[in-house]
Structure formats: C-alpha cells, structure tokens
Write an enzyme that holds these catalytic residues in place. Structure first.
Site, mmCIF file in Angstrom:
data_model
loop_
_atom_site.group_PDB
_atom_site.id
_atom_site.type_symbol
_atom_site.label_atom_id
_atom_site.label_comp_id
_atom_site.label_asym_id
_atom_site.label_seq_id
_atom_site.Cartn_x
_atom_site.Cartn_y
_atom_site.Cartn_z
ATOM 1 N N SER A 410 11.219 2.749 5.472
ATOM 2 C CA SER A 410 9.924 2.090 5.264
ATOM 3 C C SER A 410 8.796 2.941 5.804
ATOM 4 O O SER A 410 7.711 2.979 5.245
ATOM 5 C CB SER A 410 9.864 0.758 5.998
ATOM 6 O OG SER A 410 10.954 -0.022 5.693
ATOM 7 N N HIS A 431 12.624 2.340 -1.832
ATOM 8 C CA HIS A 431 12.195 1.405 -0.788
ATOM 9 C C HIS A 431 12.287 -0.023 -1.309
ATOM 10 O O HIS A 431 11.419 -0.486 -2.052
ATOM 11 C CB HIS A 431 10.764 1.754 -0.343
ATOM 12 C CG HIS A 431 10.275 0.876 0.759
ATOM 13 N ND1 HIS A 431 8.977 0.427 0.860
ATOM 14 C CD2 HIS A 431 10.929 0.327 1.824
ATOM 15 C CE1 HIS A 431 8.854 -0.344 1.920
ATOM 16 N NE2 HIS A 431 10.016 -0.416 2.510
ATOM 17 N N GLU A 443 9.738 0.337 -4.441
ATOM 18 C CA GLU A 443 8.924 1.553 -4.426
ATOM 19 C C GLU A 443 9.863 2.751 -4.595
ATOM 20 O O GLU A 443 10.792 2.924 -3.807
ATOM 21 C CB GLU A 443 8.136 1.659 -3.125
ATOM 22 C CG GLU A 443 6.942 0.716 -3.080
ATOM 23 C CD GLU A 443 6.133 0.851 -1.800
ATOM 24 O OE1 GLU A 443 4.894 0.838 -1.877
ATOM 25 O OE2 GLU A 443 6.740 0.941 -0.711
ATOM 26 N N ASN A 481 2.967 -0.618 2.419
ATOM 27 C CA ASN A 481 2.745 -0.784 3.851
ATOM 28 C C ASN A 481 1.458 -0.119 4.313
ATOM 29 O O ASN A 481 0.877 -0.521 5.323
ATOM 30 C CB ASN A 481 3.955 -0.285 4.640
ATOM 31 C CG ASN A 481 5.045 -1.350 4.691
ATOM 32 O OD1 ASN A 481 4.757 -2.537 4.524
ATOM 33 N ND2 ASN A 481 6.275 -0.936 4.886
#
Ligand code: 3HC
Length: 653
Positions: A410, A431, A443, A481
């Site tokens: 991550s 991801h 992702e 993120n």
C-alpha cells in the site's frame, strides 16, 4: 436464401415463412440510437402493410439483444422517432410481435421487449432496468409495463435497485414467456406462427395486480435506505407504485421524470463514472500487446488480504497455490479461505458443485519451490520492505523467468522491491482493497521497469477477477491513498480551525459518503497510522503544517472502537460525542494560538473536495494518473466517494 430488406444502416430483416425477422445490428451493444429507431419504425410499418407478413420477430445481432438507449445521445437534441414512439408502434401492431432475446436486454432494450406481445429468451439472456445506476428512471414504459407483467413489489425491487436478472429468473418472474435451449430464431418463428391465430397480448392493456402500502414499503425500504441522497430510486418507486392508473397517464409522468433526471447533475455524474470505467482499461502503449496466459496463481501470505485475493482467484477459475511461513499459518489460511467459500455456499452465491470445484483447485504450502508452476505470484505479506524483498529474492530462485511477480504493497515503493529482484521488468503492483474478494477496485501499479506485456497481463487478470483495474504510477500511496492523505490532512486542519469530528462527519455523510472520516478511523483503529506518523517524524518538513490532535488521542489510549474510545466514545457500543476529545482539540488549538471559527456543512464539504481535487491535479501533472476519470473511479470504488457526485475531479468541474 431469404431476401434481406434493409430498413436503415442498422436494421434489416428477412421474411421467413410469413414472419418478418428483424435484426438490430448496431455494435457494440445494439443501443437504440436514432438510426435503430428509424429502421425499426420503418420495419414495423412494412410489416403492418405487407399482406404476406403475419408476424414479426425482433432480435439483436451479436451477443447482445439491446444494451439500452444510446447514452451518448443524452444531452443532444432529440431525434424522432423517439424510443417511446417506436415502442408504442410495436405494442399497437395488429400482427404479433415477438422478442427473441439473444443476450442482454437492458434499459430501453428490455422496455422494447416488454411492449412485444411475447418474449423468448436464450439461456444467455440477462434482463434489467439499470437506469437508476445512471441517475435516471426508465423512460420508455419500463415502470408501467413491468408491473403489469410481474406485479408492483417485484417490479419495484428490480427497477429501484437496477439489478440484473438471469434468464431463469426472468422466466420465473414472468418477464419472459419461454426459454429456447436450441435455435432461438427457429423457436421464435414457430411461436410467432402459432400466435398469428390469436389477438396480440398487449402488456399495456393488462391490469396491474393490486399491491398494498405494506408490500410496497417492504420492497422499497432497504433500497431507498441505500440511496444516499440520490433521487432516481425514489422516483422509480413512486412511478411503479402508481402504475395502476391509466397507461397513458403513467407513461407521460414517467417520460417527464426521465427527461428531468436525465438532464440533472446527478445523472451526468453517473454517466461520467460509466464511461470512465470503460476508459480505464484503455492504457496508452498496450494497444497491440499480448498478455501472458495465466492459469495458476500463487499467493504469498494467507492473512485477511491474501485469503480474500485467493477467494476472488478461485471464483475466476484460477488454480491457487497459497504460501505461508509456518504450517500453522498455512493451515489457518486454508481454513479461512474455505470458510469464505462456505459463506458463499450458505448465501447461495455458490452451489455445491461450484464449491467443490473451487476447493479442489486450492492448495497451501510452506515450501517456496511449490510455487514453481505459477504464472503469476501475488504477495500479500507484512508491509515491510525487507520482508517483501527477501520474499521476492527467494521466489526468483524457484519460479520460471516469465512468471510475473506482483506486490500488494500500500505504501512501500514497488520500484525498490523490483530493483532488488533478478528481473525487475516482470514486477508490478496489484494493490487490492480489503476485503479483497468484495471490493471491486484494484490499483495496477506500473513500476519504472514493468514490461508492457506484464502490465497487460495484470489488467487481464484483474478483469478476470471481476475487479475494476485502474493503472497508477509509483508514488507514496498510489492514486487512492495519496488523495486520501490530502483529504485526511484537510479534515485535521478543519479540526484545528474550529470544526469538531462529528460536524465534519455529518458534512461528509450529507454529501453522500456512507460514513464520516472520523467514524471510519475509529472502526479501522488508529494505531497503524500513529506508528507511521512516528516513523515519519524525523523526516517531516518542519515548515509544513502538522496537526497533533490524533497523536494526543493515541497517547491517551484512544485507539478507536476496539479500545472503546477514539474520536468518539462508545458507551454500550453506540457512537457518541466525547467531551474529552473536544477538550483535547481545544487544548491543541490554544497551544497554536488558533481562534476557532464555525464552519457550515457546505463549507466543510467544499474544503474537503477542494483538497482532493488539488491532489488529483498534482497526480495528473506528475503523470501518476492518466485521466481525471481514473482518479474519480479510485475514490468512488475504494474510498466511499458518492458515485452520484462523479468523484472529486468531476465534482469540482
Ligand atoms: N449506450 C451507448 N454506449 C454504450 C451503452 C449504451 N447504452 N452501453 C454500452 N455502451 C458502450 C460502452 O461505452 C463501450 O464502449 P467502448 O467500447 O467505446 O468503450 C461498449 O459499449 C461496450 O460496453 P462494455 O464494455 O460495457 O461491454 P460489455 O459486453 O462488458 O457489457 C452491457 C455490455 C451489459 C450492455 C454493458 O455495456 C451495460 O451494462 N451497458 C449499459 C446498460 C444500461 O445502463 N442501459 C440503460 C441505458 S439508459 C436507457 O435505456 C434509458 C431508457 O429507459 C429510455
């Protein structure tokens, strides 16, 4: 050979034993574009007038019957005939009209079929009125004709949710009259010939079975509770619930509602998301690149994330080899995966033979060499650089040179992981979001050295896993993120500037997020982010604004719901505002000499949105994200951003 009559560029027909078989050929999904409507209208006029024609069959070329109205025409000037005009002509025809459903009949496609006098479906057919997912209601009779066939409660459930039903369910509900296992057109022609002796059964002339308020409430309450401020589902319920009135009145109301919603911001946002989803898989440079064949998938680390990935992989038909460090961990992982499959079995999502088949293609091991047959290995081990590098180096020794290695990190830099391996060009990031068997977003991280065929394979596997892949470049936190960090930072600035956690959460929920940010923190636990902040403390730029409130909370043992207290208190498990938190916030404001001010919900929403959009602009400028739509997809599918607001990039435009 039967002679082909062409009615327009997309509609042609052949006469077979007195039945005019009309085919719509408007790739990719036979949408009812202007040319289709014109062709159908001419074909119907021809059928009505031709003495030798006793009935009509309407079908679609290719694998779709009709995917719906042409969404690309929305917002453009109307071209006659409209879909309701054509549909009215079908229903009114004096000769029987039969829909031969050869594949998906959705939206306007199902509405057209509902106006036919009989419907026969191939087993591959799917039916649905998914208009609410585009922020609209059916606009060509769906809300009035469907309840005449299947009753008000069932029609509400289908239309207000936008759910798609398979052929068997369509038959049992009464949406279609017959399933054709063999040659669909031959079967339909036979039925058409039989029907020529009886007057056409016009759906619009059927009475709507009475339904009481309790039944309507039961069918609609759950769906409306999930609507999060969207207008279309409630309008759909209203239209279906009032379908017992005269057809013309119901149709006029439906059309006016459809047109008003179609031109709304909400519908524009959902159309944006629809097209962004289709765009996302078009990646520059991959047009002519062949993905590798993948049949066996290795998963390293069988914790929550690895197990979720395994369940998605088994459902997609991949053979899964799970690796964990100890026998105990591997066995626990196996049990967790099988437990998730059992849950699918219990809920009916999986039948016994599917369950047995999936279980039979799962093995777990503690031996690296057992991953040798894998075409792709995904690691989902502890998010620590040394751990991941060590694993990939070990794998380098046991897998084939063309096996792809994917990291599910991550926050780590996958370029560093790749650089430490023998073949960095075969490394990419995948991801997943937790729980990985449920969340659609994936992702796909294009690292510095990732080869095009490796990236193409990642995208193909993602689609097979039924995920929504969005390609991202390498940056801390990737697309999602990184934007989430900006959003979080802004929320903390707002706290210091004068807003309280529950005010920010209320503003976000008002905007359409399923849950406020601070409530989410409490649910997830605060300690992981705290540990990260402590790690970053030494390298943090002292000139940048840093809010210490979360640190104070953690130091006070307020680690979230698990510890009974976090941003909120949880007496009896119920989330409540805690004066102790307010006092901590006030003390921090005082320390920084900030005079608090009040914020309206709109202002909070605007500031959060702006923070996300600004970070999104930076991601575009840095080439991390290829399109604004990709960013919107990530935020909508991974972070609870309301789809009907279109994502942060669409919403700020
Ligand atoms: N109008 C215009 N284009 C459409 C379309 C539509 N209704 N449905 C799909 N497309 C386009 C897609 O944008 C894509 O274009 P691209 O190749 O340029 O990217 C292409 O068709 C293929 O679409 P998919 O990748 O989704 O193809 P699939 O084979 O995976 O799925 C489908 C086919 C199940 C039909 C799916 O496309 C779908 O769900 N379409 C939308 C269904 C829908 O919402 N219909 C309602 C429309 S509104 C309506 O009918 C109003 C009426 O009540 C008046």
């Amino acid at each position: 050979m039967n002679e082909v009559t062409t009615f327009s560029a997309t509609v042609s027909a052949t006469a077979r034993n007195g039945i005019l078989v009309v085919a719509i050929d408007n790739p990719p999904v036979n949408a009812t574009s202007a040319d289709v409507r014109l062709g159908l209208s001419r074909a119907l006029a021809h059928a009505e007038a031709a003495i030798g024609i006793k009935g009509v069959v309407i079908t679609g070329a290719g694998k779709t019957f009709i995917g719906g109205a042409d969404i690309r025409e929305f917002g453009k000037p109307a071209i006659e005939p409209t879909l309701p005009d054509v549909i009215e002509k079908i229903e009114a025809l004096s000769k029987p009209v039969i829909a031969a459903l050869n594949g998906a009949a959705l939206g306007g496609g199902l509405e057209l079929a509902l106006a036919c006098h009989y419907r026969i479906a191939s087993p591959a057919t799917q039916v649905g009125l998914p208009e609410v997912k585009l922020g609209i209601v059916p606009g060509a009779g769906g809300t009035q004709r469907l309840p005449r066939l299947i009753g008000v409660p069932a029609a509400i459930e289908l239309i207000a949710s936008g759910r798609i039903a398979k052929a068997k369910e369509a038959l049992s509900l009464g949406i279609v009259d017959e399933l054709a296992e063999g040659d669909l057109i031959a079967t339909t022609i036979k039925s058409a010939q039989k029907l020529t002796d009886t007057p056409p059964r016009r759906t619009g002339e059927l009475a709507v079975a009475p339904a009481g308020p309790a039944e309507i409430e039961k069918a609609s309450s759950k769906i409306l509770a999930k609507a999060r401020g969207q207008k279309a589902p409630a309008e759909a319920v209203r239209l279906v619930a009032s379908s017992h009135r005269p057809l013309a009145e119901g149709l006029a109301d439906e059309r006016a509602t459809f047109l008003a919603l179609r031109d709304s911001r909400e519908a524009a946002a959902l159309r944006h998301i629809f097209f962004a989803e289709r765009e996302a898989s078009k990646v520059a440079g991959l047009e002519n690149v062949e993905p590798h064949p993948v049949t066996t998938l290795g998963i390293c680390g069988l914790g929550l994330m690895g197990s979720g990935i395994a369940v998605a992989a088994l459902a997609a038909g991949y053979t899964v080899i799970g690796l964990d460090q100890t026998q105990q961990a591997a066995e626990k992982g196996y049990e967790r995966i099988v437990g998730l499959l059992e849950r699918n079995l219990a809920s009916g999502r999986l039948d016994q033979s599917g369950f047995d088949a999936q279980k039979s293609i799962l093995v777990v091991t503690t031996t690296d060499a057992d991953l040798a047959p894998c075409d792709l290995v995904i690691e989902a081990v502890f998010d620590d650089l040394t751990v991941k590098i060590d694993l990939f180096r070990r794998l380098d020794k046991v897998i084939r040179p063309d096996t792809i290695l994917a990291t599910n990190t991550s926050y780590l830099n996958p370029d560093e992981i790749a650089a430490a391996t023998a073949h960095p060009e075969r490394v990419l990031g995948l991801h997943f979001f937790s729980p990985a068997h449920v969340m659609r977003l994936l992702e796909v991280v294009r690292c510095k050295e990732t080869a095009p065929d490796v990236l193409a394979t990642g995208l193909t596997v993602a689609k097979k896993l039924k995920k929504l892949p969005v390609v991202t470049g390498v940056t801390e936190g990737f697309i999602g993120n990184r934007i989430f960090s900006a959003y979080r930072r802004e929320a903390e600035f707002l706290l210091e500037d004068g807003a309280l956690p529950h005010e920010i959460d209320a503003a976000l929920e008002d905007y359409g997020f399923p849950m406020g940010l601070f409530a989410v923190y409490d649910m997830a636990g605060l300690e992981i982010a705290w540990a990260r902040r402590k790690r970053q403390a030494a390298t943090r730029d002292p000139s940048q604004r840093y809010v210490e409130i979360a640190d104070r909370l953690c130091e006070a043992g307020r680690l979230g719901q698990k510890s009974g207290r976090g941003w909120y208190a949880y007496p009896d498990g119920k989330r409540t505002i805690d004066p102790e938190v307010t006092a901590i916030i006030e003390a921090e404001r005082e320390k920084k000499h900030i005079t608090p001010r009040s914020f309206s919900r709109e202002e909070i929403g605007q500031r959060m949105l702006q923070a996300m959009a600004t970070e999104g602009e930076a991601l575009l400028a840095e080439g991390i994200a290829a399109r604004p739509g990709d960013i919107d997809l990530v935020m909508v599918n991974g972070y609870g951003f309301p789809a009907h607001k279109g994502g942060p990039m669409f919403a700020r435009s």
